[in-house]
Design a protein around this motif. Structure first.
Motif, PDB file in Angstrom:
ATOM      1  N   PRO A  38       0.833  -1.201   0.000  1.00  0.00           N
ATOM      2  CA  PRO A  38       0.000   0.000   0.000  1.00  0.00           C
ATOM      3  C   PRO A  38       0.869   1.253   0.000  1.00  0.00           C
ATOM      4  N   SER A  95       1.485   8.169  -1.698  1.00  0.00           N
ATOM      5  CA  SER A  95       2.204   9.294  -2.324  1.00  0.00           C
ATOM      6  C   SER A  95       2.280   9.106  -3.830  1.00  0.00           C
ATOM      7  N   GLU A 100       9.337   4.605  -0.541  1.00  0.00           N
ATOM      8  CA  GLU A 100      10.382   4.703   0.477  1.00  0.00           C
ATOM      9  C   GLU A 100      11.577   3.810   0.159  1.00  0.00           C
ATOM     10  N   SER A 144       9.366  -2.917  -2.625  1.00  0.00           N
ATOM     11  CA  SER A 144       8.800  -2.404  -3.881  1.00  0.00           C
ATOM     12  C   SER A 144       9.832  -1.598  -4.666  1.00  0.00           C
ATOM     13  N   THR A 161       6.180  -6.399   5.106  1.00  0.00           N
ATOM     14  CA  THR A 161       7.062  -6.015   4.003  1.00  0.00           C
ATOM     15  C   THR A 161       7.468  -7.276   3.249  1.00  0.00           C
ATOM     16  N   GLY A 162       7.753  -7.094   1.981  1.00  0.00           N
ATOM     17  CA  GLY A 162       8.235  -8.223   1.183  1.00  0.00           C
ATOM     18  C   GLY A 162       9.742  -8.354   1.293  1.00  0.00           C
ATOM     19  N   LYS A 190      12.687  -1.012  10.551  1.00  0.00           N
ATOM     20  CA  LYS A 190      11.274  -1.386  10.393  1.00  0.00           C
ATOM     21  C   LYS A 190      10.880  -2.564  11.278  1.00  0.00           C
ATOM     22  N   LYS A 192       1.858 -11.515  -0.338  1.00  0.00           N
ATOM     23  CA  LYS A 192       1.087 -10.304  -0.001  1.00  0.00           C
ATOM     24  C   LYS A 192      -0.365 -10.386  -0.476  1.00  0.00           C
TER      25      LYS A 192
HETATM   26  C1  LIG Z   1      -2.209   3.767   3.847  1.00  0.00           C
HETATM   27  C2  LIG Z   1      -0.731   3.601   3.638  1.00  0.00           C
HETATM   28  C3  LIG Z   1      -0.041   4.520   2.871  1.00  0.00           C
HETATM   29  C4  LIG Z   1       1.324   4.361   2.626  1.00  0.00           C
HETATM   30  N1  LIG Z   1       1.959   5.244   1.800  1.00  0.00           N
HETATM   31  C5  LIG Z   1       3.219   4.966   1.409  1.00  0.00           C
HETATM   32  C6  LIG Z   1       3.840   5.723   0.372  1.00  0.00           C
HETATM   33  O1  LIG Z   1       3.252   6.647  -0.182  1.00  0.00           O
HETATM   34  N2  LIG Z   1       5.089   5.362  -0.016  1.00  0.00           N
HETATM   35  C7  LIG Z   1       5.754   4.309   0.549  1.00  0.00           C
HETATM   36  O2  LIG Z   1       6.870   3.997   0.128  1.00  0.00           O
HETATM   37  N3  LIG Z   1       5.203   3.603   1.552  1.00  0.00           N
HETATM   38  C8  LIG Z   1       3.959   3.882   1.974  1.00  0.00           C
HETATM   39  N4  LIG Z   1       3.375   3.125   2.950  1.00  0.00           N
HETATM   40  C9  LIG Z   1       4.203   2.147   3.682  1.00  0.00           C
HETATM   41  C10 LIG Z   1       4.510   0.905   2.886  1.00  0.00           C
HETATM   42  O3  LIG Z   1       3.330   0.203   2.584  1.00  0.00           O
HETATM   43  C11 LIG Z   1       5.416   0.029   3.723  1.00  0.00           C
HETATM   44  O4  LIG Z   1       6.689   0.674   3.799  1.00  0.00           O
HETATM   45  C12 LIG Z   1       5.631  -1.383   3.239  1.00  0.00           C
HETATM   46  O5  LIG Z   1       6.570  -2.026   4.040  1.00  0.00           O
HETATM   47  C13 LIG Z   1       6.122  -1.480   1.829  1.00  0.00           C
HETATM   48  O6  LIG Z   1       6.141  -2.849   1.459  1.00  0.00           O
HETATM   49  P1  LIG Z   1       7.385  -3.464   0.738  1.00  0.00           P
HETATM   50  O7  LIG Z   1       8.570  -3.329   1.653  1.00  0.00           O
HETATM   51  O8  LIG Z   1       7.017  -4.902   0.497  1.00  0.00           O
HETATM   52  O9  LIG Z   1       7.588  -2.686  -0.508  1.00  0.00           O
HETATM   53  C14 LIG Z   1       2.017   3.272   3.217  1.00  0.00           C
HETATM   54  C15 LIG Z   1       1.322   2.363   4.003  1.00  0.00           C
HETATM   55  C16 LIG Z   1      -0.036   2.508   4.212  1.00  0.00           C
HETATM   56  C17 LIG Z   1      -0.765   1.498   5.032  1.00  0.00           C
END
Ligand SMILES: Cc1cc2nc3c(=O)[nH]c(=O)nc-3n(C[C@H](O)[C@H](O)[C@H](O)COP(=O)(O)O)c2cc1C
Length: 266
Positions: free
Chosen positions: A33, A36, A49, A54, A84-85, A93, A103
């Motif tokens: 999710p 931004s 991030e 991702s 997180t993946g 984290k 996921k």
């Molecule tokens: C509602 C919501 C909004 C989020 N917005 C962002 C965002 O805009 N950018 C981002 O990188 N992570 C955002 N996150 C956090 C990521 O989902 C989180 O860092 C997650 O670990 C990413 O998964 P990944 O590590 O598998 O990529 C958001 C989470 C939530 C629940």
């Protein structure tokens, strides 16, 4: 209006949530999710991030699907909020996140193959966008990257489209809005821009205009609008038209907002 200086922990004022699907190194899909983003023309710019799976994935495999859930689907999004993946979970984290390689299953959502890119879409999401990552630019503070995605195909649930057109039906579409750690549905419509494809002049007005006359919206709002039809020579009022059709009143409100700001909403 009185203002005061604050230091908010989040600056986003309210943005639709999307679920970004990317390809993991082992060929499975990751889903995360995020909120931004912005779009201009055929480009979508995602803010992802550093330290997330991702972003790692798109750096290696430049394809994504960006899936916009509806407001009623917020719980599926929340199921992914603590996972997180990325394995191992980055130290910063680890207190709040755990590793989850599946996921889609975790979210209770169904992968469906992309038609253009080799990354799955979220079947349940009413709006699904397939795209190719064209550029990734690190942020000045090093905390995230701007991922520029060129849109390759858009899939919209029939119910949120205007039949026979390529338009989304703004009234039918309820994206999931995220502001200050709170999920919202959108509120009621408050106005249109003149670019709204529905903002066409009412029949009587276009006929008058077609015959060379001019017109002016005198009042608009609360279910009715008054338009003066003027002759082209000297602007003498030839007729006064009262509009009551909802769409016509909307059109008149747009004209009133542009021409005579003091009339907007009256
Ligand atoms: C509602 C919501 C909004 C989020 N917005 C962002 C965002 O805009 N950018 C981002 O990188 N992570 C955002 N996150 C956090 C990521 O989902 C989180 O860092 C997650 O670990 C990413 O998964 P990944 O590590 O598998 O990529 C958001 C989470 C939530 C629940």
């Amino acid at each position: 209006m009185t203002h005061r200086v604050i230091e908010p922990s989040a600056l986003y004022v309210g943005t639709p949530v999307y679920l970004v699907a990317t390809m993991n190194p082992d060929g499975t899909a990751n889903l995360a999710p995020a909120s931004s983003h912005f779009s201009l023309g055929r480009m979508l710019v995602l803010g992802l991030e550093e330290g997330g799976q991702s972003l790692d994935n798109v750096r290696r495999h430049p394809a994504v699907t960006v899936n916009f859930p509806s407001s009623s689907q917020w719980q599926h999004v929340e199921r992914l909020a603590g996972v997180t993946g990325k394995d191992p979970v980055p130290a910063e984290k680890s207190a709040q996140y755990e590793f989850e390689p599946r996921k889609f299953e975790r979210a209770g959502l169904t992968p469906i193959a992309g038609e253009i890119v080799d990354v799955p879409r979220v079947a349940e999401a009413p709006l699904q966008i397939e795209g190719r990552v064209r550029r990734i630019t690190g942020s000045v503070d090093g905390a995230f990257a701007m991922v520029e995605v060129e849109v390759a195909r858009v899939h919209a649930e029939v119910a949120i489209t205007v039949a026979g057109t390529n338009h989304l039906n703004a009234e039918a579409w309820h994206p999931l809005l995220y502001a200050y750690r709170t999920f919202f549905d959108r509120g009621a419509e408050v106005g249109w821009t003149r670019k709204n494809p529905l903002a066409q002049p009412p029949e009587a007005i276009s006929q008058w205009e077609g015959a060379g006359g001019t017109w002016e919206v005198i009042a608009a709002g609360q279910g009715r609008a008054t338009v003066e039809l003027r002759r082209c020579d000297g602007g003498e009022v030839a007729d006064v038209v009262t509009l009551t059709d909802e769409r016509d009143v909307r059109w008149a409100m747009v004209q009133a907002a542009v021409a005579r700001p003091n009339l907007g909403g009256k």
